[in-house]
Design an enzyme around this catalytic site. Structure first.
Site, mmCIF file in Angstrom:
data_model
loop_
_atom_site.group_PDB
_atom_site.id
_atom_site.type_symbol
_atom_site.label_atom_id
_atom_site.label_comp_id
_atom_site.label_asym_id
_atom_site.label_seq_id
_atom_site.Cartn_x
_atom_site.Cartn_y
_atom_site.Cartn_z
ATOM 1 N N SER A 32 39.126 -21.808 18.288
ATOM 2 C CA SER A 32 38.970 -20.347 18.357
ATOM 3 C C SER A 32 37.918 -19.903 19.360
ATOM 4 O O SER A 32 36.769 -20.322 19.280
ATOM 5 C CB SER A 32 38.511 -19.781 17.003
ATOM 6 O OG SER A 32 39.436 -20.042 16.021
ATOM 7 N N HIS A 63 44.353 -17.633 20.070
ATOM 8 C CA HIS A 63 44.781 -18.954 20.543
ATOM 9 C C HIS A 63 45.915 -18.741 21.537
ATOM 10 O O HIS A 63 46.910 -18.114 21.204
ATOM 11 C CB HIS A 63 45.288 -19.819 19.394
ATOM 12 C CG HIS A 63 44.194 -20.367 18.542
ATOM 13 N ND1 HIS A 63 43.702 -21.632 18.704
ATOM 14 C CD2 HIS A 63 43.491 -19.818 17.534
ATOM 15 C CE1 HIS A 63 42.738 -21.842 17.826
ATOM 16 N NE2 HIS A 63 42.591 -20.756 17.100
ATOM 17 N N HIS A 85 47.597 -24.793 13.154
ATOM 18 C CA HIS A 85 46.886 -24.945 11.878
ATOM 19 C C HIS A 85 47.882 -24.975 10.728
ATOM 20 O O HIS A 85 48.951 -24.363 10.799
ATOM 21 C CB HIS A 85 45.949 -23.754 11.644
ATOM 22 C CG HIS A 85 45.019 -23.445 12.775
ATOM 23 N ND1 HIS A 85 45.411 -22.736 13.886
ATOM 24 C CD2 HIS A 85 43.714 -23.752 12.957
ATOM 25 C CE1 HIS A 85 44.379 -22.628 14.718
ATOM 26 N NE2 HIS A 85 43.341 -23.232 14.184
ATOM 27 N N TYR A 87 47.479 -23.355 8.056
ATOM 28 C CA TYR A 87 47.609 -21.997 7.475
ATOM 29 C C TYR A 87 48.642 -21.140 8.189
ATOM 30 O O TYR A 87 49.062 -20.106 7.682
ATOM 31 C CB TYR A 87 46.249 -21.272 7.417
ATOM 32 C CG TYR A 87 45.594 -20.966 8.757
ATOM 33 C CD1 TYR A 87 46.115 -20.013 9.625
ATOM 34 C CD2 TYR A 87 44.449 -21.636 9.142
ATOM 35 C CE1 TYR A 87 45.521 -19.746 10.842
ATOM 36 C CE2 TYR A 87 43.834 -21.376 10.360
ATOM 37 C CZ TYR A 87 44.382 -20.425 11.206
ATOM 38 O OH TYR A 87 43.797 -20.173 12.407
ATOM 39 N N GLU A 88 49.077 -21.588 9.373
ATOM 40 C CA GLU A 88 50.151 -20.856 10.057
ATOM 41 C C GLU A 88 51.504 -21.177 9.432
ATOM 42 O O GLU A 88 52.512 -20.591 9.829
ATOM 43 C CB GLU A 88 50.181 -21.236 11.539
ATOM 44 C CG GLU A 88 48.949 -20.789 12.304
ATOM 45 C CD GLU A 88 48.943 -21.336 13.724
ATOM 46 O OE1 GLU A 88 49.613 -20.746 14.581
ATOM 47 O OE2 GLU A 88 48.287 -22.362 13.958
ATOM 48 N N ALA A 115 35.765 -23.804 15.705
ATOM 49 C CA ALA A 115 34.754 -22.870 15.207
ATOM 50 C C ALA A 115 34.581 -23.189 13.729
ATOM 51 O O ALA A 115 35.550 -23.506 13.048
ATOM 52 C CB ALA A 115 35.241 -21.436 15.384
ATOM 53 N N MET A 213 38.954 -24.943 9.270
ATOM 54 C CA MET A 213 40.381 -25.006 8.906
ATOM 55 C C MET A 213 41.219 -25.809 9.896
ATOM 56 O O MET A 213 42.436 -25.629 9.965
ATOM 57 C CB MET A 213 40.941 -23.583 8.820
ATOM 58 C CG MET A 213 40.146 -22.639 7.928
ATOM 59 S SD MET A 213 40.741 -20.950 8.097
ATOM 60 C CE MET A 213 39.456 -20.035 7.231
ATOM 61 N N SER A 214 40.580 -26.679 10.668
ATOM 62 C CA SER A 214 41.361 -27.407 11.688
ATOM 63 C C SER A 214 40.843 -28.826 11.856
ATOM 64 O O SER A 214 40.166 -29.365 10.986
ATOM 65 C CB SER A 214 41.280 -26.658 13.021
ATOM 66 O OG SER A 214 39.966 -26.734 13.541
ATOM 67 N N ASN A 237 29.179 -18.777 12.286
ATOM 68 C CA ASN A 237 28.686 -17.934 11.184
ATOM 69 C C ASN A 237 28.122 -18.858 10.129
ATOM 70 O O ASN A 237 28.460 -20.045 10.098
ATOM 71 C CB ASN A 237 29.857 -17.131 10.588
ATOM 72 C CG ASN A 237 30.982 -18.033 10.119
ATOM 73 O OD1 ASN A 237 31.801 -18.495 10.931
ATOM 74 N ND2 ASN A 237 31.028 -18.320 8.841
ATOM 75 N N HIS A 250 36.948 -12.560 11.150
ATOM 76 C CA HIS A 250 37.500 -13.293 12.279
ATOM 77 C C HIS A 250 36.888 -12.788 13.585
ATOM 78 O O HIS A 250 36.684 -13.562 14.521
ATOM 79 C CB HIS A 250 39.023 -13.141 12.296
ATOM 80 C CG HIS A 250 39.680 -13.877 13.413
ATOM 81 N ND1 HIS A 250 39.727 -15.261 13.452
ATOM 82 C CD2 HIS A 250 40.262 -13.443 14.551
ATOM 83 C CE1 HIS A 250 40.333 -15.630 14.571
ATOM 84 N NE2 HIS A 250 40.669 -14.557 15.250
HETATM 85 N N1 HPA Z 1 35.045 -21.176 7.173
HETATM 86 C C1 HPA Z 1 36.180 -21.759 7.626
HETATM 87 N N2 HPA Z 1 36.545 -21.741 8.902
HETATM 88 C C2 HPA Z 1 35.737 -21.112 9.774
HETATM 89 C C3 HPA Z 1 34.540 -20.491 9.378
HETATM 90 C C4 HPA Z 1 34.177 -20.525 8.000
HETATM 91 O O1 HPA Z 1 33.148 -19.993 7.565
HETATM 92 N N3 HPA Z 1 33.984 -19.953 10.494
HETATM 93 C C5 HPA Z 1 34.810 -20.257 11.518
HETATM 94 N N4 HPA Z 1 35.860 -20.958 11.101
#
Ligand code: HPA
Length: 275
Positions: A32, A63, A85, A87-88, A115, A213-214, A237, A250
């Site tokens: 990301s 993406h 991913h 989740y897609e 990320a 998530m990847s 974050n 996001h």
């Molecule tokens: N959690 C999961 N995936 C992420 C996060 C998070 O806090 N930040 C960026 N990708």
């Protein structure tokens, strides 16, 4: 024979080989907001995912969907700008496709970036974590189902999948980069929801430093076919609940990744040139 047999993967690779007519040494999958690295590739040959037989189409916002072959200095690289991913809606099995394509192109190692949310309270947004290991609590694996011996063994060791040799190089080179580096454990969550504060407390208890998530499906596929992995998390974050009363968006993830993307791209270039 299942649908995902050797010839299924070979069909994608034959198409790409025919277009690039060369053999990349290092492959990259960019996470990301980190897609700008792709602009650094010299003499790029760019292939749209949708032109590659048996490939996938990326649906995630921020993406792109291109495979780019070219050079960084004198090193031949191939780069996915835009990744897939779970989740897609893709299965773990489908997530094996890009890595197996790289393997069949002759790629020697893969660099995976993502990320991630910071779980370790000494981390801050903008920091980089060199991934030394991962935790995945779900039993999903891209290697479930009939084994394809052309790629690797049914049962395989993953104790050094995030290659200690590559991590050593990455860590050496980080000394000349002004970003703040750590080495830590990445914990996989499927998403697309960000984690709950309770999940993040659990992750910390289990030894995780960052969550995302990847990366894990790709890293496992690479380990199966004996391709060393170098993984990086950009901490965009602090994970859920770490900062009281704050919410993760996001947009924030993309913004934070964007802030460091130039410096991080420079760093990745140096790493590739040293390999
Ligand atoms: N959690 C999961 N995936 C992420 C996060 C998070 O806090 N930040 C960026 N990708």
């Amino acid at each position: 024979m299942s649908h995902f047999d050797f010839s299924f993967y070979k069909k994608s690779a034959d198409y790409v080989k025919d277009v690039i007519k060369d053999e990349p040494e290092t492959a990259l999958i960019l996470g990301s907001g980190l897609g700008s690295f792709a602009d650094e590739i010299e003499n790029p040959v760019s292939i749209s995912y949708s032109d590659i037989p048996n490939f996938l189409v990326s649906t995630a916002p921020s993406h792109e969907g291109r495979l780019i072959f070219g050079k960084i200095g004198n090193k031949k690289v191939i780069c996915m700008s835009g990744r897939f991913h779970h989740y897609e809606g893709y299965s773990f099995k489908q997530l094996s496709i890009p890595i197996r394509l790289f393997k069949l192109l002759g790629v020697k190692r893969v660099i995976l970036t993502n990320a991630a949310g910071g779980v370790n309270e000494s981390y801050s947004p903008g920091d980089i974590m060199i991934i030394k290991d991962h935790i995945k609590l779900s039993s999903f694996s891209p290697l479930a189902g009939e084994n394809i011996p052309e790629f690797g063994d049914r049962f395989f060791d993953v104790s050094d999948m995030y290659s200690s040799a590559l991590r050593k190089t990455a860590s050496e080179i980080s000394k000349s980069c002004s970003l703040n580096f750590h080495e830590g454990v990445y914990m996989y969550f499927g998403g697309p929801q960000f984690e709950t504060p309770a999940e993040i407390r659990m992750a910390r208890l289990l030894g995780a430093d960052a969550v995302g998530m990847s990366t894990v499906p790709e890293a496992l596929t690479a380990a199966h076919c004996k391709m060393p992995v170098l993984g990086f998390s950009v901490i965009t974050n602090m994970a859920a609940g770490v900062i009281p009363n704050s919410k993760i968006t996001h947009e924030e993830v993309g913004e934070e990744a964007g802030k460091i993307s130039e410096k991080f791209s420079e760093y990745i270039k140096k790493v590739i040139m040293s390999l």
